[in-house]
Design a protein around this motif. Structure first.
Motif, PDB file in Angstrom:
ATOM      1  N   ARG A 163       0.654  -1.546   0.175  1.00  0.00           N
ATOM      2  CA  ARG A 163       0.409   0.520  -0.104  1.00  0.00           C
ATOM      3  C   ARG A 163       0.884   0.681  -0.375  1.00  0.00           C
ATOM      4  O   ARG A 163       0.935   2.534  -0.777  1.00  0.00           O
ATOM      5  CB  ARG A 163      -0.993  -0.112   1.416  1.00  0.00           C
ATOM      6  N   ASP A 164       1.589   1.219   0.564  1.00  0.00           N
ATOM      7  CA  ASP A 164       2.659   2.498   1.002  1.00  0.00           C
ATOM      8  C   ASP A 164       3.517   2.728   0.107  1.00  0.00           C
ATOM      9  O   ASP A 164       3.989   3.823  -0.817  1.00  0.00           O
ATOM     10  CB  ASP A 164       3.781   2.018   2.215  1.00  0.00           C
ATOM     11  N   ILE A 165       3.578   2.087  -1.314  1.00  0.00           N
ATOM     12  CA  ILE A 165       4.796   1.453  -2.212  1.00  0.00           C
ATOM     13  C   ILE A 165       3.624   2.214  -3.583  1.00  0.00           C
ATOM     14  O   ILE A 165       4.331   3.137  -3.605  1.00  0.00           O
ATOM     15  CB  ILE A 165       5.683  -0.312  -2.357  1.00  0.00           C
ATOM     16  N   GLY A 166       2.278   1.848  -2.965  1.00  0.00           N
ATOM     17  CA  GLY A 166       1.247   2.503  -3.967  1.00  0.00           C
ATOM     18  C   GLY A 166       1.353   3.914  -4.195  1.00  0.00           C
ATOM     19  O   GLY A 166       1.340   4.416  -4.845  1.00  0.00           O
ATOM     20  N   PHE A 167       1.559   4.240  -2.518  1.00  0.00           N
ATOM     21  CA  PHE A 167       1.684   6.074  -1.873  1.00  0.00           C
ATOM     22  C   PHE A 167       2.752   6.353  -2.639  1.00  0.00           C
ATOM     23  O   PHE A 167       2.811   7.989  -3.103  1.00  0.00           O
ATOM     24  CB  PHE A 167       1.464   6.341  -0.692  1.00  0.00           C
ATOM     25  N   LEU A 168       3.875   5.845  -2.271  1.00  0.00           N
ATOM     26  CA  LEU A 168       4.788   6.247  -3.117  1.00  0.00           C
ATOM     27  C   LEU A 168       5.185   6.748  -4.389  1.00  0.00           C
ATOM     28  O   LEU A 168       5.407   7.595  -4.470  1.00  0.00           O
ATOM     29  CB  LEU A 168       6.011   5.314  -2.222  1.00  0.00           C
ATOM     30  N   LEU A 169       4.818   5.416  -4.755  1.00  0.00           N
ATOM     31  CA  LEU A 169       4.515   5.973  -7.065  1.00  0.00           C
ATOM     32  C   LEU A 169       3.397   6.878  -7.087  1.00  0.00           C
ATOM     33  O   LEU A 169       3.760   7.879  -8.125  1.00  0.00           O
ATOM     34  CB  LEU A 169       3.890   4.385  -7.416  1.00  0.00           C
ATOM     35  N   LEU A 170       2.620   7.447  -5.965  1.00  0.00           N
ATOM     36  CA  LEU A 170       1.966   9.069  -6.309  1.00  0.00           C
ATOM     37  C   LEU A 170       2.624  10.166  -6.295  1.00  0.00           C
ATOM     38  O   LEU A 170       2.520  10.841  -7.166  1.00  0.00           O
ATOM     39  CB  LEU A 170       0.846   8.610  -5.514  1.00  0.00           C
ATOM     40  N   ALA A 171       3.252   9.710  -4.857  1.00  0.00           N
ATOM     41  CA  ALA A 171       4.052  10.916  -4.849  1.00  0.00           C
ATOM     42  C   ALA A 171       5.348  11.547  -5.631  1.00  0.00           C
ATOM     43  O   ALA A 171       5.672  12.650  -6.310  1.00  0.00           O
ATOM     44  CB  ALA A 171       4.664  10.840  -2.827  1.00  0.00           C
ATOM     45  N   LEU A 172       6.099   9.915  -6.540  1.00  0.00           N
ATOM     46  CA  LEU A 172       7.142   9.915  -7.279  1.00  0.00           C
ATOM     47  C   LEU A 172       6.463  10.761  -8.307  1.00  0.00           C
ATOM     48  O   LEU A 172       7.305  11.519 -10.118  1.00  0.00           O
ATOM     49  CB  LEU A 172       7.518   8.289  -7.758  1.00  0.00           C
ATOM     50  N   TRP A 173       5.204  10.189  -9.279  1.00  0.00           N
ATOM     51  CA  TRP A 173       4.294  11.072  -9.993  1.00  0.00           C
ATOM     52  C   TRP A 173       4.079  12.595  -9.827  1.00  0.00           C
ATOM     53  O   TRP A 173       4.962  13.220 -10.829  1.00  0.00           O
ATOM     54  CB  TRP A 173       2.633  10.413  -9.978  1.00  0.00           C
ATOM     55  N   LEU A 174       3.726  13.359  -8.924  1.00  0.00           N
ATOM     56  CA  LEU A 174       3.991  14.643  -8.554  1.00  0.00           C
ATOM     57  C   LEU A 174       5.189  15.361  -8.191  1.00  0.00           C
ATOM     58  O   LEU A 174       5.469  16.657  -8.697  1.00  0.00           O
ATOM     59  CB  LEU A 174       3.053  14.434  -7.181  1.00  0.00           C
ATOM     60  N   VAL A 175       6.184  14.038  -8.048  1.00  0.00           N
ATOM     61  CA  VAL A 175       7.921  14.699  -8.342  1.00  0.00           C
ATOM     62  C   VAL A 175       8.152  14.870  -9.830  1.00  0.00           C
ATOM     63  O   VAL A 175       9.141  16.056  -9.786  1.00  0.00           O
ATOM     64  CB  VAL A 175       8.801  13.805  -7.523  1.00  0.00           C
ATOM     65  N   VAL A 176       7.840  13.856 -10.552  1.00  0.00           N
ATOM     66  CA  VAL A 176       8.227  14.010 -11.983  1.00  0.00           C
ATOM     67  C   VAL A 176       7.154  15.131 -12.637  1.00  0.00           C
ATOM     68  O   VAL A 176       7.554  15.961 -13.749  1.00  0.00           O
ATOM     69  CB  VAL A 176       8.879  12.827 -11.978  1.00  0.00           C
ATOM     70  N   LYS A 177       6.094  14.796 -12.330  1.00  0.00           N
ATOM     71  CA  LYS A 177       4.958  15.978 -13.304  1.00  0.00           C
ATOM     72  C   LYS A 177       3.904  16.696 -12.474  1.00  0.00           C
ATOM     73  O   LYS A 177       2.781  15.876 -11.900  1.00  0.00           O
ATOM     74  CB  LYS A 177       3.568  15.864 -14.171  1.00  0.00           C
ATOM     75  N   PRO A 178       4.052  17.758 -11.588  1.00  0.00           N
ATOM     76  CA  PRO A 178       4.165  18.737 -10.496  1.00  0.00           C
ATOM     77  C   PRO A 178       2.665  19.180 -10.764  1.00  0.00           C
ATOM     78  O   PRO A 178       2.357  20.028 -10.050  1.00  0.00           O
ATOM     79  CB  PRO A 178       4.486  19.193  -9.588  1.00  0.00           C
ATOM     80  N   ARG A 179       3.016  19.892 -11.791  1.00  0.00           N
ATOM     81  CA  ARG A 179       1.584  20.756 -12.366  1.00  0.00           C
ATOM     82  C   ARG A 179       0.621  19.840 -13.022  1.00  0.00           C
ATOM     83  O   ARG A 179       0.630  19.157 -13.854  1.00  0.00           O
ATOM     84  CB  ARG A 179       2.093  20.886 -13.848  1.00  0.00           C
ATOM     85  N   SER A 180      -0.019  20.626 -11.985  1.00  0.00           N
ATOM     86  CA  SER A 180      -1.491  20.412 -12.297  1.00  0.00           C
ATOM     87  C   SER A 180      -2.362  21.593 -12.526  1.00  0.00           C
ATOM     88  O   SER A 180      -2.639  22.795 -11.921  1.00  0.00           O
ATOM     89  CB  SER A 180      -1.877  19.594 -10.647  1.00  0.00           C
ATOM     90  N   LYS A 181      -3.889  20.775 -12.125  1.00  0.00           N
ATOM     91  CA  LYS A 181      -5.163  22.481 -12.719  1.00  0.00           C
ATOM     92  C   LYS A 181      -5.004  22.487 -11.657  1.00  0.00           C
ATOM     93  O   LYS A 181      -5.322  22.110  -9.839  1.00  0.00           O
ATOM     94  CB  LYS A 181      -6.235  21.115 -13.431  1.00  0.00           C
ATOM     95  N   ALA A 182      -6.031  23.580 -11.137  1.00  0.00           N
ATOM     96  CA  ALA A 182      -6.594  24.475  -9.720  1.00  0.00           C
ATOM     97  C   ALA A 182      -5.426  24.424  -8.458  1.00  0.00           C
ATOM     98  O   ALA A 182      -5.677  23.365  -8.004  1.00  0.00           O
ATOM     99  CB  ALA A 182      -7.801  23.105 -10.181  1.00  0.00           C
ATOM    100  N   SER A 183      -4.847  24.879  -9.262  1.00  0.00           N
ATOM    101  CA  SER A 183      -3.723  24.814  -7.636  1.00  0.00           C
ATOM    102  C   SER A 183      -3.269  26.185  -7.447  1.00  0.00           C
ATOM    103  O   SER A 183      -2.830  26.361  -8.697  1.00  0.00           O
ATOM    104  CB  SER A 183      -2.562  23.905  -8.614  1.00  0.00           C
ATOM    105  N   VAL A 184      -2.875  26.122  -6.520  1.00  0.00           N
ATOM    106  CA  VAL A 184      -1.922  27.955  -6.422  1.00  0.00           C
ATOM    107  C   VAL A 184      -0.826  27.889  -7.383  1.00  0.00           C
ATOM    108  O   VAL A 184      -0.487  28.397  -7.713  1.00  0.00           O
ATOM    109  CB  VAL A 184      -1.971  28.221  -5.042  1.00  0.00           C
ATOM    110  N   ASP A 185      -0.104  26.519  -7.196  1.00  0.00           N
ATOM    111  CA  ASP A 185       1.211  26.436  -8.407  1.00  0.00           C
ATOM    112  C   ASP A 185       0.692  26.938  -9.348  1.00  0.00           C
ATOM    113  O   ASP A 185       1.571  27.453  -9.902  1.00  0.00           O
ATOM    114  CB  ASP A 185       1.409  25.035  -8.649  1.00  0.00           C
ATOM    115  N   ALA A 186      -0.307  26.936 -10.434  1.00  0.00           N
ATOM    116  CA  ALA A 186      -0.671  26.996 -11.636  1.00  0.00           C
ATOM    117  C   ALA A 186      -0.877  28.715 -11.690  1.00  0.00           C
ATOM    118  O   ALA A 186      -0.582  28.898 -12.769  1.00  0.00           O
ATOM    119  CB  ALA A 186      -1.769  26.014 -12.419  1.00  0.00           C
ATOM    120  N   TRP A 187      -1.872  28.968 -10.551  1.00  0.00           N
ATOM    121  CA  TRP A 187      -2.486  30.103 -10.200  1.00  0.00           C
ATOM    122  C   TRP A 187      -0.650  31.453 -10.664  1.00  0.00           C
ATOM    123  O   TRP A 187      -0.413  32.198 -11.906  1.00  0.00           O
ATOM    124  CB  TRP A 187      -3.151  30.648  -9.444  1.00  0.00           C
ATOM    125  N   LEU A 188      -0.094  30.740  -9.954  1.00  0.00           N
ATOM    126  CA  LEU A 188       1.312  31.823  -9.081  1.00  0.00           C
ATOM    127  C   LEU A 188       2.636  31.194 -10.937  1.00  0.00           C
ATOM    128  O   LEU A 188       3.338  31.615 -10.459  1.00  0.00           O
ATOM    129  CB  LEU A 188       2.449  31.391  -8.184  1.00  0.00           C
TER     130      LEU A 188
END
Length: 163
Positions: A136-161
């Protein structure tokens, strides 16, 4: 052939921010669930930390009492989409730590509930679920790693900034 590959890459490029949004919000739910389950009873969270027999006693309460607040803070930052890559790196480090702690406990023959979503502490050896918890934690780790590589997302403060 080259034309169809370009179309596929364009579709992937268009879908990536949406995928990152789903991943970001999914990981936020995980952190919120884990933190809120523990935040109302920090003494039990400290007991769960103690059960791992990894940290010296002087660190058990600070970690047990502080970890739920860290998890909730990570959830809030992911929901609003602020500092997504940094939050993802912290998430990955935290998840690797959890995986190592569970594996260590399993290898030393200590029977505990991980306390990952509240509760925790000693259990009968037949009640341990180390493999499921690690997977389960490896699955969550894969989610985190996706965001490390692809952090740009919709409806986010980062996108707004435009970060």
């Amino acid at each position: 052939m080259a034309g169809s590959e370009q179309v596929a890459w364009r579709r992937f490029a268009v879908a990536t921010p949406w995928i990152s949004t789903v991943v970001r919000l999914g990981l936020a739910v995980v952190w919120a669930w884990a933190g809120l389950a523990k935040i109302s009873d920090p003494a039990v969270a400290a007991q769960a930390v103690r059960a791992y027999r990894i940290l010296p006693e002087a660190l058990v309460k600070p970690v047990g009492y502080g970890l739920p607040f860290l998890e909730v803070a990570l959830a809030v930052l992911l929901v609003i989409g602020l500092g997504v890559r940094i939050v993802a790196v912290i998430s990955a480090i935290l998840l690797l730590t959890f995986i190592a702690a569970i594996a260590s406990t399993w290898a030393r023959g200590i029977a505990i509930d991980c306390g990952c979503f509240g509760g925790g502490g000693a259990v009968a050896a037949s009640q341990t679920q180390y493999l499921q918890e690690i997977l389960r934690d490896i699955g969550f780790l894969l989610l985190a790693l996706w965001l490390v590589v692809k952090p740009r997302s919709k409806a986010s403060v980062d996108a707004w900034l435009a970060v």
